[in-house]
Design a protein around this motif. Structure first.
Motif, PDB file in Angstrom:
ATOM      1  N   CYS A   1       0.950  -1.134  -0.020  1.00 23.18           N
ATOM      2  CA  CYS A   1       0.057  -0.090  -0.065  1.00 23.18           C
ATOM      3  C   CYS A   1       0.977   1.263  -0.106  1.00 23.18           C
ATOM      4  CB  CYS A   1      -0.908   0.101   1.231  1.00 23.18           C
ATOM      5  SG  CYS A   1      -2.439  -1.280   1.098  1.00 23.18           S
ATOM      6  N   HIS A   2       2.112   1.129   0.085  1.00 23.38           N
ATOM      7  CA  HIS A   2       3.116   2.278  -0.163  1.00 23.38           C
ATOM      8  C   HIS A   2       3.772   2.307  -1.469  1.00 23.38           C
ATOM      9  CE1 HIS A   2       2.875   1.774   4.353  1.00 23.38           C
ATOM     10  NE2 HIS A   2       3.410   3.029   4.262  1.00 23.38           N
ATOM     11  N   VAL A   3       3.265   1.473  -2.475  1.00 24.54           N
ATOM     12  CA  VAL A   3       3.951   1.345  -3.697  1.00 24.54           C
ATOM     13  C   VAL A   3       3.014   1.539  -4.673  1.00 24.54           C
ATOM     14  CG1 VAL A   3       5.331  -0.451  -5.243  1.00 24.54           C
ATOM     15  CG2 VAL A   3       5.607  -0.459  -2.924  1.00 24.54           C
ATOM     16  N   VAL A   4       3.243   2.570  -5.736  1.00 23.40           N
ATOM     17  CA  VAL A   4       2.411   2.741  -6.857  1.00 23.40           C
ATOM     18  C   VAL A   4       3.156   2.281  -8.117  1.00 23.40           C
ATOM     19  CG1 VAL A   4       1.309   4.450  -8.258  1.00 23.40           C
ATOM     20  CG2 VAL A   4       1.277   4.706  -5.818  1.00 23.40           C
ATOM     21  N   GLY A   5       2.517   1.653  -9.079  1.00 32.04           N
ATOM     22  CA  GLY A   5       2.892   0.900 -10.300  1.00 32.04           C
ATOM     23  C   GLY A   5       3.455   1.984 -11.321  1.00 32.04           C
ATOM     24  N   ALA A   6       4.084   3.143 -11.113  1.00 29.86           N
ATOM     25  CA  ALA A   6       4.385   4.157 -12.010  1.00 29.86           C
ATOM     26  C   ALA A   6       5.529   4.997 -11.217  1.00 29.86           C
ATOM     27  CB  ALA A   6       3.175   5.007 -12.352  1.00 29.86           C
ATOM     28  N   LYS A   7       6.299   5.825 -11.958  1.00 27.20           N
ATOM     29  CA  LYS A   7       7.222   6.721 -11.422  1.00 27.20           C
ATOM     30  C   LYS A   7       6.601   8.097 -11.684  1.00 27.20           C
ATOM     31  CE  LYS A   7      11.833   8.441 -11.987  1.00 27.20           C
ATOM     32  NZ  LYS A   7      13.091   8.842 -12.837  1.00 27.20           N
ATOM     33  N   ALA A   8       6.363   8.799 -10.242  1.00 30.97           N
ATOM     34  CA  ALA A   8       5.742  10.016 -10.098  1.00 30.97           C
ATOM     35  C   ALA A   8       6.403  10.782  -9.178  1.00 30.97           C
ATOM     36  CB  ALA A   8       4.348   9.832  -9.536  1.00 30.97           C
ATOM     37  N   MET A   9       7.176  11.765 -10.105  1.00 31.77           N
ATOM     38  CA  MET A   9       7.918  12.759  -9.047  1.00 31.77           C
ATOM     39  C   MET A   9       7.025  13.644  -8.513  1.00 31.77           C
ATOM     40  SD  MET A   9      11.265  11.488  -9.850  1.00 31.77           S
ATOM     41  CE  MET A   9      12.240  12.738  -9.663  1.00 31.77           C
ATOM     42  N   SER A  10       7.574  14.626  -7.773  1.00 28.37           N
ATOM     43  CA  SER A  10       6.662  15.467  -7.011  1.00 28.37           C
ATOM     44  C   SER A  10       6.003  16.347  -8.068  1.00 28.37           C
ATOM     45  CB  SER A  10       7.374  16.161  -6.021  1.00 28.37           C
ATOM     46  OG  SER A  10       8.581  17.156  -6.234  1.00 28.37           O
ATOM     47  N   ALA A  11       6.537  16.800  -9.131  1.00 21.21           N
ATOM     48  CA  ALA A  11       6.013  17.850 -10.071  1.00 21.21           C
ATOM     49  C   ALA A  11       4.973  16.902 -10.865  1.00 21.21           C
ATOM     50  CB  ALA A  11       7.158  18.061 -11.133  1.00 21.21           C
ATOM     51  N   ASP A  12       5.022  15.867 -11.047  1.00 19.39           N
ATOM     52  CA  ASP A  12       3.980  14.941 -11.670  1.00 19.39           C
ATOM     53  C   ASP A  12       2.694  15.059 -10.590  1.00 19.39           C
ATOM     54  OD1 ASP A  12       5.600  14.351 -13.800  1.00 19.39           O
ATOM     55  OD2 ASP A  12       6.504  12.507 -12.621  1.00 19.39           O
ATOM     56  N   VAL A  13       3.017  14.824  -9.157  1.00 18.07           N
ATOM     57  CA  VAL A  13       1.935  14.491  -8.304  1.00 18.07           C
ATOM     58  C   VAL A  13       1.194  15.901  -8.355  1.00 18.07           C
ATOM     59  CG1 VAL A  13       1.481  14.340  -5.821  1.00 18.07           C
ATOM     60  CG2 VAL A  13       2.982  12.740  -6.972  1.00 18.07           C
TER      61      VAL A  13
ATOM     62  N   VAL B   1      13.573  11.264  -4.821  1.00 17.40           N
ATOM     63  CA  VAL B   1      14.733  10.318  -4.586  1.00 17.40           C
ATOM     64  C   VAL B   1      14.810   9.345  -5.890  1.00 17.40           C
ATOM     65  CG1 VAL B   1      16.640   9.156  -3.075  1.00 17.40           C
ATOM     66  CG2 VAL B   1      14.809  10.611  -2.234  1.00 17.40           C
ATOM     67  N   GLU B   2      15.392   9.694  -6.932  1.00 18.01           N
ATOM     68  CA  GLU B   2      15.408   8.909  -7.966  1.00 18.01           C
ATOM     69  C   GLU B   2      16.129   7.732  -7.852  1.00 18.01           C
ATOM     70  OE1 GLU B   2      15.174  10.213 -12.119  1.00 18.01           O
ATOM     71  OE2 GLU B   2      15.573  12.229 -11.346  1.00 18.01           O
ATOM     72  N   GLN B   3      15.502   6.778  -8.466  1.00 14.90           N
ATOM     73  CA  GLN B   3      16.296   5.280  -8.369  1.00 14.90           C
ATOM     74  C   GLN B   3      16.341   4.603  -9.841  1.00 14.90           C
ATOM     75  OE1 GLN B   3      16.460   3.940  -4.837  1.00 14.90           O
ATOM     76  NE2 GLN B   3      16.249   6.212  -4.846  1.00 14.90           N
ATOM     77  N   SER B   4      17.212   3.727 -10.091  1.00 15.47           N
ATOM     78  CA  SER B   4      16.871   3.042 -11.412  1.00 15.47           C
ATOM     79  C   SER B   4      15.673   2.583 -12.003  1.00 15.47           C
ATOM     80  CB  SER B   4      18.262   1.941 -11.552  1.00 15.47           C
ATOM     81  OG  SER B   4      17.900   0.789 -10.758  1.00 15.47           O
ATOM     82  N   ASN B   5      14.845   2.297 -11.041  1.00 17.18           N
ATOM     83  CA  ASN B   5      13.395   1.657 -11.072  1.00 17.18           C
ATOM     84  C   ASN B   5      12.372   2.323 -10.519  1.00 17.18           C
ATOM     85  OD1 ASN B   5      14.326   1.022  -8.555  1.00 17.18           O
ATOM     86  ND2 ASN B   5      13.630  -1.178  -8.752  1.00 17.18           N
ATOM     87  N   GLY B   6      12.684   3.586 -10.542  1.00 15.14           N
ATOM     88  CA  GLY B   6      11.441   4.586  -9.998  1.00 15.14           C
ATOM     89  C   GLY B   6      11.916   5.653  -9.246  1.00 15.14           C
ATOM     90  N   VAL B   7      11.369   6.071  -8.387  1.00 17.94           N
ATOM     91  CA  VAL B   7      11.329   7.223  -7.198  1.00 17.94           C
ATOM     92  C   VAL B   7      10.992   6.805  -5.696  1.00 17.94           C
ATOM     93  CG1 VAL B   7       9.150   8.359  -7.825  1.00 17.94           C
ATOM     94  CG2 VAL B   7      11.139   9.604  -7.156  1.00 17.94           C
TER      95      VAL B   7
END
Length: 185
Positions: free
Chosen positions: A108-120, A167-173
């Motif tokens: 419930c802490h994981v979303v299946g997309a990369k959403a940076m704060s600007a996107d949010v 905090v960018e990661q190779s597989n998301g944020v």
């Protein structure tokens, strides 16, 4: 002429140093640099603020999943967030017989997309002040953004503040949060 060359060289060095400083630093989380070329698990294990989360991810058998390709957005509660739960909660959740419940809470802490704060922020604005999102665990979170601050509200009305965003990661944020998000039980 020599003075001009010295000034130009000094200016070039100063600009180069600024550019290096702007791009070379990795965000610090829990006293450790987070590297954009490492995955979520590889970075999280180095954060002294996320030892409880890492232990929970291991106990839930989610290490391999969070090392996968993603992309993922992880709202990562700190040790303090876990410590704020009722006494004995974390210890109980880490028991093998409670693995299903632990998996539900963590996903419930994981979303299946990369959403940076600007996107949010854009999604929140586009939706008139609040944006609902489904998590990998089937929970519905409500995202809000105001004055550059992002909050996440779980299905029970608990509000977590994003304390370190993007905090960018190779597989998301990863977005570090100050509360544990809980599903409706």
């Amino acid at each position: 002429m020599r003075k001009l060359a010295t000034l130009l060289l000094a200016g070039t060095i100063a600009v180069s140093a600024l550019a290096t400083a702007a791009y070379a630093e990795n965000p610090m989380v829990g006293g450790a640099a987070m590297y954009a070329d490492k995955n979520i698990v590889e970075n999280a294990v180095n954060s002294k603020d996320h030892t409880t989360l890492v232990a929970a991810v291991k106990a839930a058998g989610l290490v391999e999943t969070l090392q996968g390709a993603g992309p993922f957005t992880v709202f990562a509660p700190t040790n303090e967030a876990f410590a704020a739960l009722p006494a004995g909660t974390v210890e109980t959740l880490l028991k093998p017989e409670n693995k299903d419940k632990l998996v539900k809470i963590l996903t419930c802490h994981v979303v299946g997309a990369k959403a940076m704060s600007a996107d949010v922020t854009k999604m929140v604005q586009d939706d008139g002040g609040a944006h609902k999102v489904k998590t990998a665990g089937g929970c519905e979170l409500t995202l809000k953004a105001d004055g550059g601050k992002v909050t996440v509200t779980d299905e029970n009305g608990n509000v977590a503040n994003v304390t370190i965003a993007d905090v960018e990661q190779s597989n998301g944020v990863i977005h570090v949060i100050d509360k544990v998000l809980l599903p409706k039980m």
